[in-house]
Motif scaffolding. Structure first.
Motif, mmCIF file in Angstrom:
data_model
loop_
_atom_site.group_PDB
_atom_site.id
_atom_site.type_symbol
_atom_site.label_atom_id
_atom_site.label_comp_id
_atom_site.label_asym_id
_atom_site.label_seq_id
_atom_site.Cartn_x
_atom_site.Cartn_y
_atom_site.Cartn_z
ATOM 1 N N ILE A 61 0.906 -1.165 -0.340
ATOM 2 C CA ILE A 61 -0.222 0.133 0.085
ATOM 3 C C ILE A 61 1.122 1.339 0.040
ATOM 4 O O ILE A 61 2.098 1.009 0.489
ATOM 5 C CB ILE A 61 -0.933 -0.194 1.316
ATOM 6 C CG1 ILE A 61 -2.054 1.073 1.069
ATOM 7 C CG2 ILE A 61 -0.212 0.004 2.597
ATOM 8 C CD1 ILE A 61 -3.257 0.883 1.992
ATOM 9 N N TRP A 76 -8.196 -2.491 3.765
ATOM 10 C CA TRP A 76 -6.751 -2.749 3.171
ATOM 11 C C TRP A 76 -5.713 -2.717 4.254
ATOM 12 O O TRP A 76 -4.668 -3.295 4.213
ATOM 13 C CB TRP A 76 -6.113 -1.966 2.128
ATOM 14 C CG TRP A 76 -7.193 -1.918 0.804
ATOM 15 C CD1 TRP A 76 -7.773 -3.046 0.333
ATOM 16 C CD2 TRP A 76 -7.412 -0.856 -0.108
ATOM 17 N NE1 TRP A 76 -8.366 -2.737 -0.775
ATOM 18 C CE2 TRP A 76 -8.050 -1.283 -1.029
ATOM 19 C CE3 TRP A 76 -7.007 0.478 -0.128
ATOM 20 C CZ2 TRP A 76 -8.744 -0.733 -2.155
ATOM 21 C CZ3 TRP A 76 -7.416 1.226 -1.119
ATOM 22 C CH2 TRP A 76 -8.465 0.961 -2.133
ATOM 23 N N ARG A 122 -3.179 1.976 -3.925
ATOM 24 C CA ARG A 122 -3.924 2.137 -2.689
ATOM 25 C C ARG A 122 -3.351 3.040 -1.633
ATOM 26 O O ARG A 122 -2.150 2.732 -1.433
ATOM 27 C CB ARG A 122 -4.248 0.758 -2.187
ATOM 28 C CG ARG A 122 -4.919 -0.294 -2.978
ATOM 29 C CD ARG A 122 -5.034 -1.743 -2.295
ATOM 30 N NE ARG A 122 -5.996 -2.558 -3.504
ATOM 31 C CZ ARG A 122 -6.154 -3.857 -3.223
ATOM 32 N NH1 ARG A 122 -5.498 -4.413 -2.064
ATOM 33 N NH2 ARG A 122 -6.920 -4.498 -3.779
#
Length: 500
Positions: free
Chosen positions: A105, A234, A129
């Motif tokens: 991420i 996430w 992300r």
């Protein structure tokens, strides 16, 4: 001649004045596209920071009135990004630096909740992300730079393999602890929950969690009940563990599959060859500090989608209780189950509490129902004693009530007599049960008479009449009970075959 040139210039100026103004409503953002400009210099290929040709990083704000000449600029109106109440928006950056290998991420950069794409790029923001989420509200997002995924965009949700539940605030109810499992952080210790990390605001700031040494996996810190938490799916997943008082039932009644005690069955014991069955209710409480350990040991979901608590009850609590009961039952005689079941129940209940201590689960109250034996005569004997015990309790309760009233002295004395009578009747019922366990009347009489011959009591026991009454006529109840228990130990009662 000057007039000829002046007219087109005036017309052009008027045209600029009329067409160069851009008005945006309260629910619009203006994405600016420059028609001409210098070569890109350190710009992102998709948006420009420094005024090069193409899409600009900065946007026109809602409810604004801006002058941008139409021959130099075009403005694309896009809706303000709305995140519905009670949900979150997760962000995927289309612009920025490529993420380094191994980073799942993008790193976090401050950019006014993605409303300042220029600040995002200047700070070295990365594609993909993002860690920060957008909570409920409205945002002026440059949609050429960022995609915001909300519950209103099912196609984008599906593309990122997200569900509506993933984009909903985590609601931890009162009486629950939210156990957090993080997907980012340092290398975990498989045998331990992650240490407490300060400053991440209930796991809402993933970058702070990582900067301060947070580890992957199950965390010791839990989310308190009664709160709502906008967490990035996430980054973290939450397992809710009940911390309110729970009632677990061991019985043979069918239970719904989502019950925590769905795997618990009626307790079956062997007492001197007699099969004894009983139901039990156990009130327990899982402290919040124990909840992470349960999730670490049993995972988030087991076979048949069992919750960690259901797995704990089935795999750990039930076998421990069953083992304790069997060991305790081996130390009892059937006559004790019949005459002293209240004491037996208290002893077994204490065994359950001791069994749960090492686990960390609080055993608050254990209730054992009346037992049921495969031999009906044992049930009959126990029922007679239980009924008499209730009568004695009622009379004692009445006496206690009367003693509070000074004016009821006569009634108190009368009630004392009733209590003594009830206790004497209970003693007689117990002695009769023990005599009956010794066998047929003639055999029981012979055994009792032989035992009495060893004791310094008058030899007035005959072969007819109520043996229990005769026995209580020559010795105190305690002495009679002890003598009969000894005889039963020497000659244990044997269960008869149960007719099909």
């Amino acid at each position: 001649m000057a007039v000829v040139w002046a007219l087109p210039a005036v017309a052009f100026a008027v045209w600029l004045a009329v067409t160069g103004w851009w008005r945006l409503s309260d629910d619009e953002v203006g994405i600016v596209v420059k028609r001409f400009g210098r070569r890109r210099r350190d710009d992102d290929p998709k948006v420009s920071l420094y005024g090069a040709k193409g899409v600009q990083a900065a946007v026109l704000a809602p409810n604004s009135f801006e002058f941008l000449p139409k021959f130099l600029y075009d403005v694309h109106r896009v809706p303000v990004t709305h995140v519905p109440s009670g949900t979150i928006g997760v962000v995927v950056a289309k612009v920025g630096r490529p993420r380094p290998p191994g980073r799942a991420i993008a790193k976090h950069v401050e950019c006014d909740h993605f409303q300042d794409a220029a600040a995002f790029l200047r700070a070295g923001g990365e594609q993909g992300r993002q860690q920060e989420v957008l909570v409920s509200g409205s945002y002026r997002i440059n949609t050429r730079a960022f995609t915001v995924i909300t519950v209103d965009r099912p196609e984008e949700m599906a593309r990122e393999r997200l569900t509506e539940a993933d984009l909903t605030d985590v609601d931890v109810e009162v009486g629950e602890a939210g156990v957090v499992i993080t997907r980012l952080g340092g290398k975990p210790d498989p045998s331990e929950v992650g240490p407490v990390v300060e400053g991440h605001e209930g796991f809402q700031l993933p970058w702070v969690f990582q900067e301060r040494g947070g580890r992957l996996g199950v965390q010791r810190e839990t989310l308190d009940g009664g709160g709502r938490y906008p967490l990035n799916p996430w980054f973290a997943h939450v397992v809710k563990v009940p911390t309110r008082v729970l009632i677990l039932e061991w019985n043979r009644e069918p239970k719904p599959g989502d019950n925590l005690d769905v795997s618990l069955e009626q307790i079956v014991l062997d007492v001197q060859g007699y099969t004894v069955r009983l139901d039990m209710k156990q009130t327990v409480q899982i402290p919040p500090e124990v909840a992470p350990e349960l999730v670490l040991r049993f995972g988030t979901r087991g076979p048949d989608a069992q919750t960690p608590v259901q797995q704990f009850v089935q795999k750990e609590l039930a076998p421990i209780v069953k083992s304790y009961f069997r060991r305790k039952a081996a130390t009892y005689r059937i006559q004790e189950f019949i005459t002293k079941y209240s004491e037996v129940s208290n002893d077994l209940a204490d065994a359950v509490r001791q069994a749960m201590k090492p686990i960390g689960v609080r055993a608050i109250r254990t209730t054992l129902e009346e037992f049921e034996c495969d031999q009906q005569d044992i049930n009959d004997l126990r029922r007679d004693i239980a009924n008499q015990e209730k009568r004695a309790e009622l009379e004692s309760a009445e006496l206690a009530a009367l003693t509070k009233r000074e004016a009821a002295r006569d009634q108190i004395e009368l009630q004392r007599m009733k209590v003594r009578e009830a206790e004497a009747e209970l003693a007689l019922v117990e002695i009769r049960a023990l005599v009956k366990l010794l066998g047929p009347a003639q055999v029981a009489t012979e055994r009792i008479v032989r035992e009495l011959a060893k004791a310094p009591v008058p030899q007035v026991i005959g072969g007819s009449g109520d043996m229990a009454q005769q026995l209580l006529g020559v010795m105190p109840i305690a002495q009679a009970r002890d003598m009969l228990m000894t005889l039963l130990d020497q000659n244990p009662p044997r269960p008869r075959a149960v007719e099909e």
